[in-house]
Write a protein that holds these residues in place. Structure first.
Motif, PDB file in Angstrom:
ATOM      1  N   ALA A 217       0.954  -1.073   0.213  1.00 36.79           N
ATOM      2  CA  ALA A 217      -0.017   0.096   0.205  1.00 36.79           C
ATOM      3  C   ALA A 217       1.030   1.196   0.073  1.00 36.79           C
ATOM      4  CB  ALA A 217      -0.780  -0.003   1.196  1.00 36.79           C
ATOM      5  N   VAL A 218       0.495   2.373  -0.607  1.00 34.51           N
ATOM      6  CA  VAL A 218       1.289   3.501  -0.681  1.00 34.51           C
ATOM      7  C   VAL A 218       0.154   4.454  -0.362  1.00 34.51           C
ATOM      8  CG1 VAL A 218       2.609   4.926  -2.272  1.00 34.51           C
ATOM      9  CG2 VAL A 218       2.604   2.492  -2.713  1.00 34.51           C
ATOM     10  N   ILE A 241      -1.842  -0.928  -3.543  1.00 33.98           N
ATOM     11  CA  ILE A 241      -3.267  -0.211  -3.071  1.00 33.98           C
ATOM     12  C   ILE A 241      -2.686   1.275  -2.802  1.00 33.98           C
ATOM     13  CG2 ILE A 241      -4.916   0.108  -1.220  1.00 33.98           C
ATOM     14  CD1 ILE A 241      -3.686  -2.935  -0.323  1.00 33.98           C
ATOM     15  N   ALA A 242      -3.354   2.247  -3.657  1.00 35.39           N
ATOM     16  CA  ALA A 242      -2.869   3.478  -3.768  1.00 35.39           C
ATOM     17  C   ALA A 242      -3.935   4.515  -2.817  1.00 35.39           C
ATOM     18  CB  ALA A 242      -2.838   4.073  -5.275  1.00 35.39           C
ATOM     19  N   ILE A 243      -3.431   5.290  -2.017  1.00 36.90           N
ATOM     20  CA  ILE A 243      -4.286   5.902  -0.999  1.00 36.90           C
ATOM     21  C   ILE A 243      -4.048   7.563  -1.229  1.00 36.90           C
ATOM     22  CG2 ILE A 243      -4.907   6.262   1.404  1.00 36.90           C
ATOM     23  CD1 ILE A 243      -3.233   3.333   1.811  1.00 36.90           C
ATOM     24  N   ASP A 244      -5.107   8.270  -1.427  1.00 42.21           N
ATOM     25  CA  ASP A 244      -5.055   9.701  -1.713  1.00 42.21           C
ATOM     26  C   ASP A 244      -6.590  10.120  -1.457  1.00 42.21           C
ATOM     27  OD1 ASP A 244      -2.452  11.276  -3.348  1.00 42.21           O
ATOM     28  OD2 ASP A 244      -4.303  12.395  -3.006  1.00 42.21           O
ATOM     29  N   GLU A 292       4.960   5.274   3.488  1.00 41.07           N
ATOM     30  CA  GLU A 292       4.108   6.501   3.656  1.00 41.07           C
ATOM     31  C   GLU A 292       4.898   7.663   2.897  1.00 41.07           C
ATOM     32  OE1 GLU A 292       3.410   9.892   4.667  1.00 41.07           O
ATOM     33  OE2 GLU A 292       4.870   9.741   5.941  1.00 41.07           O
ATOM     34  N   ALA A 293       4.105   8.183   1.880  1.00 41.17           N
ATOM     35  CA  ALA A 293       4.794   9.299   1.332  1.00 41.17           C
ATOM     36  C   ALA A 293       3.880  10.644   1.021  1.00 41.17           C
ATOM     37  CB  ALA A 293       4.854   8.648  -0.282  1.00 41.17           C
TER      38      ALA A 293
END
Ligand SMILES: [Zn+2]
Ligand SMILES: [Zn+2]
Length: 398
Positions: A217-218, A241-244, A292-293
């Motif tokens: 996950a990012v 999994i992209a999170i934004d 965590e980015a």
């Protein structure tokens, strides 16, 4: 100019004199940050190129979130500074002693190159005892962050010319790679190095650390997050999994290899968000690795609770200080979470970036990141576009 200088230097002093005069007339228009929030274009003399140095004419330079942060006063630097650490350009002149790039590839005038901005002193305790971690150097200088009062002045990418110092690490771009890719080598080095922090060192054994077929996950799909998604795609993750919170960014993340997306706005609180991410990894157990980015303390707090038990959280987003996070250490122990830091990269990571760009440029839309291009006189608007999130990666073209 270099050809003239080299080929005729031994034949008569008058020729040297003529060429030297042309050299002395060279100027560079460069963006200067006198202090945070104060940007102006100034003109500098281009210095003579020493035997170990290389002069490049910059083609483009990305405006990074860190540049924005610096402009907003979030970094305690010695100003004034010529900003820019994500840049590519063409060689104008090489010192006599420089025949290859960092990787040993032969170079000549006209070649496209990119520069690894961090430069270790080579002499301090860390340089001598922990050479694989040049970022720990006690006297490190960094292109784009070092005062113009410290020679050489032209040490930032938002400038017509940059002088590459003796032991600075630069890389020739392959001939078949458009020079624009050169400005992505640095952020991709940050992203690929971050994912590499989740690799288990030593003998790998089943499902420890990151590996092919695993679930990643990012958090955050700005350039670093997107390029982390790209690295996960390239290294065989089965679930990405992209999170934004911006749908447009999540759409681009899908093009970069995300297999599922989570829009933060769809969830009322941390609990619901964390549950949604865990539900999408390893059939509801949670992803093996979370990167965590985002760079916001709340993202770190959430990210710590996203991996499966025994999984890994890599922290790369907080390069600049954004404040403190609340952590319950028992959560880390009881769930056996590995927390890894990722601070920049060693220079050789640029080779990894170049290989990834060469290998995946037809599959992944890397150049779509550059959606706001300006020349030097409009650089301030590029900072604004980056600060407001109007662009993924604004670029300045000196
Ligand atoms: Zn950057
Ligand atoms: Zn050092």
């Amino acid at each position: 100019m270099e050809v003239l200088f080299r080929s005729r230097r031994s034949t008569g002093s008058s020729v040297i004199w003529v060429v030297q005069e042309i050299m002395d007339d060279m100027h560079s228009r460069s963006l200067v940050m006198d202090e945070p929030g104060t940007l102006s274009v100034r003109e500098f003399d281009v210095p003579e190129v020493g035997p170990n140095e290389v002069l490049i004419e910059v083609e483009l330079c990305g405006v990074c979130g860190t540049d924005v942060h610096m402009n907003e006063g979030g970094m305690p630097l010695d100003f004034p500074v010529i900003p820019g650490h994500e840049f590519a350009g063409r060689i104008v002149e090489t010192g006599e002693a420089v025949t290859t790039d960092f990787a040993g590839v032969a170079i000549e005038v006209g070649d496209a190159v990119t520069v690894c901005p961090g430069r270790a002193c080579g002499e301090c305790w860390y340089c001598n005892n922990v050479p694989a971690r040049p970022t720990a150097c006690l006297d490190r200088t960094v292109y784009g962050f070092t005062s113009i009062d410290r020679e050489p002045t032209l040490r930032g990418g938002m400038s017509e010319y940059v002088l590459i110092e003796g032991n600075a690490d630069f890389f020739r771009l392959p001939d078949d790679l458009d020079i624009d890719y050169g400005a992505l080598v640095e952020p991709l080095a940050v992203a690929s190095y971050a994912l590499e922090q989740s690799f288990q060192s030593g003998l790998p054994f089943a499902r420890e650390g990151y590996g092919p077929g695993q679930s990643v996950a990012v958090q955050g799909t700005g350039p670093i997050g997107l390029l982390t998604v790209a690295t996960a795609h390239a290294t065989g993750a089965s679930e990405i999994i992209a999170i934004d919170m911006v749908e447009k960014r999540l759409e681009l993340a899908r093009k970069f290899g995300a297999t599922r997306t989570v829009n933060i706005r769809d969830y009322d609180d941390d609990e619901a968000l964390i549950e949604a991410v865990r539900a999408k990894g390893n059939d509801g157990i949670g992803p093996d690795v979370v990167v965590e980015a985002v760079g916001h303390p709340s993202a770190f707090e959430q990210g710590l609770r996203m991996p499966r038990n025994g999984g890994t959280l890599v922290e790369v987003g907080h390069f600049a200080d954004a404040g403190t996070a609340e952590i319950n250490p028992t959560w880390i122990v009881q769930n056996d979470i590995s927390v890894e830091s990722s601070y920049v990269y060693p220079p050789a990571q640029f080779r990894t970036s170049l290989s990834l760009l060469q290998g995946y440029r037809d599959d992944l839309p890397f150049l779509e990141l550059f959606d706001y291009r300006v020349d030097l006189s409009e650089a301030e608007s590029a900072f604004e576009a980056q600060a407001t999130g109007d662009s993924y990666r604004a670029t300045v073209h000196p």
